[in-house]
Structures are given as structure tokens and as C-alpha cells.
Motif scaffolding. Structure first.
Motif, mmCIF file in Angstrom:
data_model
loop_
_atom_site.group_PDB
_atom_site.id
_atom_site.type_symbol
_atom_site.label_atom_id
_atom_site.label_comp_id
_atom_site.label_asym_id
_atom_site.label_seq_id
_atom_site.Cartn_x
_atom_site.Cartn_y
_atom_site.Cartn_z
ATOM 1 N N VAL A 21 0.837 -1.202 0.000
ATOM 2 C CA VAL A 21 0.000 0.000 0.000
ATOM 3 C C VAL A 21 0.869 1.247 0.000
ATOM 4 N N ALA A 22 1.969 1.219 0.746
ATOM 5 C CA ALA A 22 2.895 2.349 0.799
ATOM 6 C C ALA A 22 4.231 1.816 1.295
ATOM 7 N N ALA A 23 5.266 2.621 1.086
ATOM 8 C CA ALA A 23 6.600 2.246 1.556
ATOM 9 C C ALA A 23 6.752 2.657 3.011
ATOM 10 N N PRO A 24 7.343 1.796 3.849
ATOM 11 C CA PRO A 24 7.580 2.187 5.243
ATOM 12 C C PRO A 24 8.683 3.232 5.322
ATOM 13 N N GLU A 25 8.823 3.822 6.491
ATOM 14 C CA GLU A 25 9.866 4.825 6.685
ATOM 15 C C GLU A 25 11.247 4.194 6.486
ATOM 16 N N GLY A 26 12.087 4.864 5.695
ATOM 17 C CA GLY A 26 13.411 4.358 5.394
ATOM 18 C C GLY A 26 13.489 3.575 4.107
ATOM 19 N N ALA A 27 12.360 3.363 3.428
ATOM 20 C CA ALA A 27 12.333 2.619 2.167
ATOM 21 C C ALA A 27 11.749 3.506 1.070
ATOM 22 N N HIS A 28 12.034 3.125 -0.160
ATOM 23 C CA HIS A 28 11.570 3.892 -1.325
ATOM 24 C C HIS A 28 10.831 2.966 -2.271
ATOM 25 N N LEU A 29 9.683 3.420 -2.750
ATOM 26 C CA LEU A 29 8.854 2.651 -3.662
ATOM 27 C C LEU A 29 9.038 3.196 -5.068
ATOM 28 N N ALA A 30 9.514 2.354 -5.988
ATOM 29 C CA ALA A 30 9.729 2.773 -7.366
ATOM 30 C C ALA A 30 8.419 2.757 -8.133
ATOM 31 N N ASN A 31 8.473 3.188 -9.390
ATOM 32 C CA ASN A 31 7.279 3.213 -10.213
ATOM 33 C C ASN A 31 6.667 1.833 -10.374
ATOM 34 N N ASP A 32 7.499 0.794 -10.455
ATOM 35 C CA ASP A 32 7.001 -0.566 -10.638
ATOM 36 C C ASP A 32 6.758 -1.284 -9.311
ATOM 37 N N TYR A 33 6.793 -0.557 -8.216
ATOM 38 C CA TYR A 33 6.558 -1.056 -6.862
ATOM 39 C C TYR A 33 7.653 -2.015 -6.396
ATOM 40 N N GLY A 34 8.824 -1.919 -7.010
ATOM 41 C CA GLY A 34 9.996 -2.515 -6.406
ATOM 42 C C GLY A 34 10.478 -1.612 -5.279
ATOM 43 N N MET A 35 10.867 -2.191 -4.181
ATOM 44 C CA MET A 35 11.183 -1.414 -2.984
ATOM 45 C C MET A 35 12.667 -1.492 -2.680
ATOM 46 N N THR A 36 13.290 -0.355 -2.387
ATOM 47 C CA THR A 36 14.698 -0.290 -2.017
ATOM 48 C C THR A 36 14.844 0.505 -0.728
ATOM 49 N N VAL A 37 15.995 0.347 -0.076
ATOM 50 C CA VAL A 37 16.291 1.074 1.156
ATOM 51 C C VAL A 37 17.530 1.923 0.934
ATOM 52 N N ARG A 38 17.738 2.875 1.835
ATOM 53 C CA ARG A 38 18.833 3.832 1.650
ATOM 54 C C ARG A 38 20.196 3.193 1.872
ATOM 55 N N THR A 39 20.300 2.338 2.864
ATOM 56 C CA THR A 39 21.580 1.707 3.193
ATOM 57 C C THR A 39 21.456 0.196 3.026
ATOM 58 N N PRO A 40 22.558 -0.496 2.741
ATOM 59 C CA PRO A 40 22.481 -1.961 2.567
ATOM 60 C C PRO A 40 21.916 -2.638 3.806
ATOM 61 N N LEU A 41 21.210 -3.720 3.569
ATOM 62 C CA LEU A 41 20.612 -4.496 4.666
ATOM 63 C C LEU A 41 21.674 -5.412 5.255
ATOM 64 N N SER A 42 22.631 -4.816 5.949
ATOM 65 C CA SER A 42 23.755 -5.560 6.501
ATOM 66 C C SER A 42 23.477 -6.104 7.897
ATOM 67 N N ALA A 43 22.306 -5.811 8.439
ATOM 68 C CA ALA A 43 21.915 -6.312 9.759
ATOM 69 C C ALA A 43 20.446 -6.662 9.715
ATOM 70 N N LEU A 44 19.997 -7.367 10.733
ATOM 71 C CA LEU A 44 18.590 -7.727 10.825
ATOM 72 C C LEU A 44 17.736 -6.463 10.927
ATOM 73 N N THR A 45 16.688 -6.376 10.120
ATOM 74 C CA THR A 45 15.813 -5.205 10.120
ATOM 75 C C THR A 45 14.359 -5.650 10.210
ATOM 76 N N ARG A 46 13.519 -4.763 10.745
ATOM 77 C CA ARG A 46 12.089 -5.014 10.844
ATOM 78 C C ARG A 46 11.331 -3.892 10.147
ATOM 79 N N TRP A 47 10.259 -4.274 9.452
ATOM 80 C CA TRP A 47 9.480 -3.318 8.676
ATOM 81 C C TRP A 47 7.994 -3.610 8.888
ATOM 82 N N ARG A 48 7.244 -2.588 9.253
ATOM 83 C CA ARG A 48 5.790 -2.714 9.418
ATOM 84 C C ARG A 48 5.130 -2.190 8.147
#
Length: 647
Positions: free
Chosen positions: A298-325
Motif C-alpha cells: 500500500v505504501a513504503a515504510p519509513e526508510g524505504a523507497h517505492l519505485a514506479n514498478d513497486y519494487g522497494m529499495t532502502v537507503r543503506t544496505p541491509l547488513s543487519a537484521l531489520t524489521r518493517w511494518r
């Protein structure tokens, strides 16, 4: 004149304990390195230890070994520098260090060097296995250092006194535990790191930004968890659990890649359905920036970016365990109006590839006209009737899609999705490849879903007038059980045994790992704030938190200093019994003065209290003899007499 520990050689047991401690520290790091490299380094360390047991290896041999190790590590990492390259070099140097270990100083140097290995391992993994191996290695090294200290003090071999030394190290660890807990709970946590951690030279398994034939075979054989999902409220059925990852637009005849310029465009317009799912995603480290989400976010969580095709990326590499609501829903329409630029990209095909596929697509287009849905149904009917699923496929030649559609007619999701999208594009239907994961296994202990690396999947999206982008999974058309079933089902071996393992031991181990993630790795700034709020420390701020930690640290250090000083005075059981006797007399106002000898104290007490003086005189003489003339009298009996005497 050389220092004493340069010439002193530890006894055999001390050397063995030192080498074993170094090996245990090294093991914590080796388990995080590539298997072949770890086995090679471990075997090299064992051979060098045996070869240098009587005398150190010559200098030129050690230099050649160091160069060979450097070449081996760089060849494995592809001459790329990162965290794992540095950790592998540290492991290589530690593996050849025993080749020059002989004297007391050499053994101490080896232990000091080995203590870096467990801490380096945490740069690659922060799991419970790393913690256990690191703690065992550090504890063993502390015991070895204590043993070497006794060797230097006595200049003789020490006896088999492992248990008392381990008990002493355990007490030292317990003394420092309050400071560790204060640092963990109270030291101010920052939402973002103050400095960057170097990226890895060897990428961890996970979804990448391209898809090529055979590129997923290692990923689809990996049983490690990729993510865990916990739903709040309604849960989608397993056939709707498509975890959307990178979307592939460009095809060069062999490899599919993303369109980076689409990240700069706003997300496509989506009319979300009435049914939505609220969930939390726990993503294992991948060292990549791609983030998956339940299709369709529905939307990108804080710290993530939603592209036009709804592929999602984050600002920094996922080098540690992360949680996203996040929230997701099945869309009623997804980009119902397709811009001309995106249509061109969704129809792009390289010239000179797959002529048979192009000819078949042109024939179908002439027969179906502009009925995109009819073209999709015809392709799926063909796949369902004549194709099979298998992981055993050879690498294709130049015309990969032609070979798959007309010659082999069997493969896995990479082949099905790629061939389907090429066929649709050749027929004039806008299409693209979507990569991600499918399905998951429900963990009843924790109430969450586990998605493993082996659940990696690729499917297609076609653009239909009035509906926009619609998911089409050609792999599910030929083998739906391969999409929704468990790991062993997909490999076609041991279905029941696989389910039993996953529901039994596998579920318990993953539940324990998730608990570790929640209690330790997931303790971030927000969790710290909630903890302080429950303890009544709401609104402290970073400065107040730092002050609170400072006060706790000072109090803990003062307690540690007092405990160590007290323990140093009373480590000897005879001295401890004597001090307790002194304390009993002190309650009567007859305690021993610091300047008094045992005999002077006994005479002063006798002058004040003649009754019982003979017993105190006897105890004081026996105590002085035991302290200054070791070997005389029964010390154990003296300790018991000191404990029993009551003034």
C-alpha cells in the motif's frame, strides 16, 4: 639482556591449552567464511601446528606461507576488499601464527592475536552460534593466559588445575557482567550508525538486481531463512503470498536487469482492493538494498523507497537484521493507463535472438488480434499441456527462449518467466519479469511465517487494458505444488520427512533464532525508549540517558574494584579464616590492629581477657608457622580450628 619470558618455554599442557584456545577463537570466524576457504585455513593451521611443535618453522617458509595465504584469500574474494576479505586475511594469519610459536612470549602473542577473531566474526554475523563460539574461545583464552602467568611466576610446569582456573575466569566474568548489562540497556542507542560499515566483497545469498540462466541454482538450494512475517489480523492464503522484489524490464537475449531510471518516477497509480493485510517483516541480512514486500504494498515504510514498478529499495544496505511494518492488498487495478515510454520498455526485445519464438508470437497475434487476455490464456494452456518442472537444466545457447519453448520444454521459474515474457512481448503484449519469494511455512510456536532463500521465485506481469498490470505465474500453471509446498517438495525428495523436520526440530530452532533476534539484535533506540518508559524514565533524552549510564557505570566499576580487592585479600582459605576470626574479636572491641603481628595481638587480648587466651596463643603460633614456614603442621586442621573458635 633478553626478557625472561623470551627464553622461557611453557610446559606441554600449557602449550596445548594455548593452541586449543586459539583454535576455538579461530573457529568462530571460520564458520562465517566460504566453506572451501574455511576448510583450507583450518587444515593449514593443524598441519603447521604439528610441524612446528618441536621448533619454529624457518623464516623464509613462514613468508612463503603468508604470501600463499594472501593469494588464496584474494582469489576467493575476487580481489575485492570488504569485511569478509579483511576477516579472511585475519583468519589466514592466525592459522599460520602457530608456526612461530615457541616461547612464553610467543604463546601470549598468539592468544592476544586470537582474541581478535571472535570480534571480527561479529562483523559477518551476530547470531547465537557466533556468540556461543566466541564466548567459549574468549573464556578458554583467559584460562590459558592465567596458566601462562603462573608458568612465568613459578618457572615450572603447572599441574592439571583446569577447574579452579575456569572457576576464577567465571568469577571475573560475573564481576564484569553488571557493566555489560548497563552498557547494553542504558548506553544511548542511535537510530543510524555514526560511521559506515564496509560492504562485503562476497555477497550473501539473496535476490539481486539481475536474473540470468542458472544464476539461481545456489539460491534455490539454500535452506536459510530469508525473512519472517507476522500478520496482525487476517492472513492471506498461501497462494496469495507473493513477496515482491526487484522488477526486471530490460532483456539482452540472456540476462534480465532492472530499469534504474524508474526509481526516479513516482509509484504507479493503484486502486487497492477492500481487503488489506497488516504485517511485520523481519528481514535477514543480505548486504543489498532490495527489500521485498507482500504483493502489493500500500505504501513504503519509513526508510524505504517505492519505485514506479513497486519494487522497494532502502537507503543503506541491509547488513543487519531489520524489521518493517507494512500493509498490502490485492489491487483492483494497477496502472490502468500505461504511459508510452513504459509501454516501449515493456515491449523491448533484442534484435537477432529467438526467431522461432518471434514467429510463433506473430502467428498468435494475427489469430487473436488485440485480445491480450486471449494471448495469455493460449500461452498458459500450451505450458500446462506440454511443459515440465525440473531443476536439472543445462545452460542454454544463444537463443535461450527458443531452446526452452521448442526443444527442452522443461526448467524452473527462471526459464518459465523469462520465456513467457519474451513470448508476450513478441506478440505485442507489454510484460515484465518480477522476482521475489513465494509462500512460506507457518511456525506454530511463534505464530509467524518463515520464507527461506529456496522459496526464491520469478513470475510475470502482463498489462491488460482496463486492469493494468496483472500477475501471471507460468511456473504455477505447470507445477503449482512447486510454488506453495515446502523445501523438500521442491527438490522432489523426502516430502514427509521434510515436513516432519520442518515442523519439529526446524521450527524449534528457528523460533529460538527469532527470539535471539527479538531480544538481542532487535534492541534498538525505540526498544530502549520503551524500556525506560516502563521503568519511569520517560523523557530522559540522549543526555539524560548518557548521564544515567555514567552513574551506573561508575557505581559498577566501584563495586568491581571493591570486589576484586576483597577477593585478592581473601583468596587464600587460611587467610580468609584468619580474617573472619579477627572480625569475631572485633565485635568485642578486641580486633587486631594493622601494625600488630599475630603474637602481639594474642598477648594484647590475653591482657584484657585471660580466659581462653591459651587457645588464641596456640592458634596465632600455628598461623604464623603456616604462613612463614610452609609444610609445617596440618593447614587444613588449622583452618577448621580457626573457623570453630568463638571468643
Amino acid at each position: 639482556m633478553p626478557h625472561a619470558d623470551v627464553a622461557l618455554v611453557p610446559d606441554r599442557d600449557s602449550r596445548l591449552w594455548t593452541l586449543a584456545s586459539a583454535a576455538l577463537c579461530l573457529l568462530a570466524l571460520l564458520v562465517q567464511l566460504p566453506t572451501a576457504l574455511a576448510l583450507g585455513l583450518g587444515a593449514t593451521g593443524l598441519v603447521l601446528t604439528a610441524a612446528s611443535w618441536r621448533r619454529p618453522l624457518p623464516a623464509f617458509v613462514r613468508i612463503l606461507l603468508a604470501l600463499a595465504m594472501l593469494a588464496a584469500v584474494l582469489s576467493v574474494t575476487g580481489f575485492r576488499f570488504g569485511r569478509d576479505t579483511g576477516c579472511a586475511l585475519l583468519a589466514a594469519m592466525l592459522a599460520i601464527k602457530p608456526g612461530e610459536t615457541r616461547s612464553l612470549r610467543d604463546n601470549r602473542s598468539l592468544l592476544g592475536f586470537a582474541l581478535f577473531a571472535p570480534f571480527a566474526a561479529f562483523l559477518l554475523d551476530q547470531g547465537p552460534l557466533t556468540m556461543v563460539l566466541g564466548a567459549l574461545g574468549i573464556g578458554s583464552a583467559l584460562v590459558a593466559l592465567h596458566r601462562l602467568a603462573d608458568v612465568e611466576a613459578r618457572s615450572v610446569a603447572t599441574g592439571p588445575d583446569v577447574v579452579p582456573r575456569m572457576a576464577l575466569v567465571g568469577r571475573l566474568v560475573l564481576i564484569g557482567l553488571p557493566l555489560v548489562l548497563a552498557a547494553f540497556w542504558l548506553f544511548p542507542r542511535f537510530a543510524t550508525p555514526l560511521w559506515g560499515v564496509p560492504e562485503r566483497a562476497l555477497s550473501k545469498p539473496g535476490l539481486g538486481d539481475e536474473m540470468s540462466p542458472g544464476g539461481w541454482l545456489d539460491l534455490m538450494a539454500d535452506e536459510d531463512p530469508a525473512l519472517r512475517a507476522q500478520f496482525f489480523g487476517a492472513t492471506p492464503p498461501p497462494e496469495q503470498m507473493y513477496w515482491r522484489g526487484p522488477v526486471m524490464w530490460h532483456y539482452d537475449g540472456r540476462t534480465w536487469t532492472q530499469a534504474p531510471w524508474l526509481r526516479g518516477l513516482p509509484p504507479a497509480r493503484v486502486q487497492h482492493g477492500d481487503r488489506q493485510w497488516d504485517y511485520q517483516l523481519e528481514v535477514e541480512p543480505t548486504d543489498r538494498r532490495q527489500l521485498v514486500a507482500l504483493d502489493l504494498a500500500v505504501a513504503a515504510p519509513e526508510g524505504a523507497h517505492l519505485a514506479n514498478d513497486y519494487g522497494m529499495t532502502v537507503r543503506t544496505p541491509l547488513s543487519a537484521l531489520t524489521r518493517w511494518r507494512m500493509r498490502a492488498s490485492t489491487p483492483a487495478s494497477f496502472e490502468a493507463t500505461l504511459p508510452h515510454l513504459l509501454r516501449q520498455q515493456a515491449l523491448q526485445l533484442p534484435a537477432g535472438f529467438d526467431p522461432r519464438t518471434r514467429a510463433l508470437a506473430a502467428q498468435w497475434r494475427r489469430e487473436a488480434g488485440a485480445d491480450y487476455a486471449a494471448l495469455v490464456r493460449r500461452a498458459l494452456d500450451w505450458i500446462r499441456a506440454e511443459f515440465a518442472y525440473t531443476l536439472e537444466t543445462p545452460l542454454p545457447g544463444r537463443n535461450a527462449v527458443d531452446e526452452f519453448l521448442f526443444d527442452r520444454k522443461q526448467g524452473y521459474c527462471e526459464h518459465f518467466s523469462s520465456a513467457f515474457v519474451v513470448l508476450m512481448r513478441a506478440a505485442g503484449v507489454p510484460a515484465r519479469v518480477v522476482t521475489g519469494y513465494t509462500g512460506g511455512v507457518y511456525n506454530r510456536l511463534g505464530g509467524y511465517w518463515v520464507v527461506r532463500q529456496m522459496d526464491a521465485h520469478a513470475w510475470a506481469e502482463v498489462w491488460l487494458p482496463g486492469r493494468g498490470w496483472v500477475r501471471v505465474d507460468p511456473t504455477a500453471a505447470v507445477a503449482p505444488e512447486r510454488i506453495y509446498d515446502t523445501l523438500d517438495d521442491r527438490l522432489g525428495e523426502g516430502v514427509e520427512a521434510g515436513r516432519l523436520t520442518l515442523e519439529g526440530f526446524g521450527s524449534v530452532s528457528d523460533w529460538l533464532r527469532r527470539g535471539w533476534n527479538d531480544l538481542v539484535l532487535g534492541f534498538d533506540a525505540q526498544r530502549q525508549a520503551r524500556l525506560l518508559e516502563r521503568l519511569g524514565g520517560n523523557g530522559l533524552g540522549s543526555r539524560g540517558l548518557a548521564l544515567l549510564f555514567g552513574l551506573c557505570a561508575v557505581a559498577t566499576l566501584a563495586w568491581m574494584a571493591w570486589f576484586l580487592a576483597r577477593g585478592e585479600r581473601e583468596r587464600d582459605p587460611l587467610l580468609r579464616a584468619w580474617h573472619r576470626l579477627d572480625a569475631r574479636y572485633a565485635r568485642l572491641g578486641l580486633g587486631r590492629e594493622p601494625h600488630e603481628t599475630a603474637g602481639d595481638w594474642a598477648r594484647r587480648v590475653a591482657a584484657r581477657r585471660p580466659q581462653g587466651a591459651n587457645l588464641l596463643f596456640s592458634l596465632s603460633r600455628r598461623f604464623a608457622a603456616a604462613r612463614y614456614a610452609p609444610g609445617e603442621g596440618d593447614q587444613r586442621a588449622l583452618i577448621e580450628d580457626l573457623r570453630r573458635h568463638r571468643p
